[in-house]
Enzyme design. Structure first.
Site, PDB file in Angstrom:
ATOM      1  CB  VAL A  24      -6.710  49.342  64.348  1.00 30.47           C
ATOM      2  CG1 VAL A  24      -6.789  47.817  64.216  1.00 30.47           C
ATOM      3  CG2 VAL A  24      -8.068  49.919  64.723  1.00 30.47           C
ATOM      4  CG  ASP A  78      -7.720  32.739  62.922  1.00 30.16           C
ATOM      5  OD1 ASP A  78      -6.909  33.253  62.119  1.00 30.16           O
ATOM      6  OD2 ASP A  78      -7.870  31.517  63.038  1.00 30.16           O
ATOM      7  CG  ASP A  86     -16.211  41.484  57.229  1.00 26.30           C
ATOM      8  OD1 ASP A  86     -15.603  42.400  56.653  1.00 26.30           O
ATOM      9  OD2 ASP A  86     -16.720  40.522  56.625  1.00 26.30           O
ATOM     10  CE1 TYR A 168       6.881  36.559  55.813  1.00 26.54           C
ATOM     11  CE2 TYR A 168       9.184  36.632  55.136  1.00 26.54           C
ATOM     12  CZ  TYR A 168       8.136  37.143  55.880  1.00 26.54           C
ATOM     13  OH  TYR A 168       8.335  38.239  56.672  1.00 26.54           O
ATOM     14  CE  LYS A 172       5.567  39.938  55.428  1.00 27.51           C
ATOM     15  NZ  LYS A 172       4.658  40.778  56.256  1.00 27.51           N
TER      16      LYS A 172
END
Length: 272
Positions: A24, A78, A86, A168, A172
């Site tokens: 995935v 999204d 889910d 940001y 991270k």
């Protein structure tokens, strides 16, 4: 593709043996996610491609289909919406998924208090909450099958505060810390966890973040460097640039690293 490759062909075989049939990849429509998907297709994985733009994903799936023995699966989602995350788990329940590459994410820049709060909170949703949700869902699944791999996209900015990219960098830092903590937790179950911490990357990231990135790594360099180290390290700085930037910062205290990156960010966001 660039001249970089997954070292020898046995590297592709190593990945398939370690992680199974399907991977995935979130954020697969662009940048690092797209480059990872291309490399995993070459390695023989079936791909589950996840992003918001269906037309772009379907075009990528058509491009990848001749390169992999298994037709790619497209999931439009999204990641700021918990139900969409889910749904990824539900729609892959019958697939032999053994690898998750959580490459979706975006950044913002400029002074935090001058920014749009909705955008900042949305970034936390995508970069942190959705990533934790996916890691929990697939981590449980991989632990139950006693093998698997999880790649989380960290960053050079994860290791100190960064003025003009404060939120940001904080997202991270969450990703980096999560990977470092999960790696020893999941290792006894045969699950490898890797944080990939590149430097600036030449992709659509800069435009969305209102940053001018004049030089940096290619997404393919990051993809190759990351996949080569999966199962071998907990953190990788993929590519020469990331390693050079790490070397220039590693001996400095956190405050000095933050000050140096503040100057870098000021140059990258002058037009913002």
């Amino acid at each position: 593709m660039t001249s970089a490759s997954l070292r020898p062909l046995t590297e592709a075989e190593r990945l398939r043996r370690a992680y199974g049939t399907y991977a995935v990849v979130t954020g697969a429509s662009d940048g690092i996610g797209r480059a990872v998907a291309m490399r995993l297709a070459e390695a023989g994985f079936g791909l589950v491609l996840v992003a918001r733009r269906r037309a772009v994903l379907e075009a990528l799936a058509a491009e990848l289909e001749p390169r992999t023995p298994i037709r790619p699966v497209v999931i439009t989602a999204d990641l700021s919406v918990p139900d969409d995350v889910d749904r990824i788990a539900r729609e892959t329940a019958d697939l032999d998924v053994g690898l998750l590459v959580a490459a979706a994410g975006f950044g913002t820049s400029g002074p935090f208090v001058d920014g749009d709060l909705a955008a900042e909170l949305n970034m936390i949703d995508v970069n942190c909450r959705a990533l934790a949700q996916l890691t929990h869902l697939f981590g449980r699944r991989f632990a139950a099958r006693r093998r698997g791999g999880i790649v989380l996209m960290s960053s050079l900015v994860a290791f100190q505060g960064v003025p003009r990219a404060a939120n940001y960098a904080a997202t991270k830092a969450f990703v980096q810390s999560l990977a470092e903590g999960l790696a020893p937790e999941l290792k006894p179950f045969g699950v490898d966890v890797l944080a990939s911490a590149p430097g600036p990357v030449m992709s659509g990231f800069g435009q969305r973040a209102h940053m001018t990135i004049r030089s940096g790594q290619t997404p393919d360099e990051v993809a190759v460097g990351t996949l080569n180290m999966l199962g071998r390290r907990t953190t990788v700085r993929p590519g020469f640039l990331a390693k050079a930037l790490e070397a220039s910062l590693m001996l400095l205290p956190r405050s000095a690293r933050a000050a140096m990156l503040a100057r870098v960010m000021a140059g990258m966001t002058q037009a913002a």
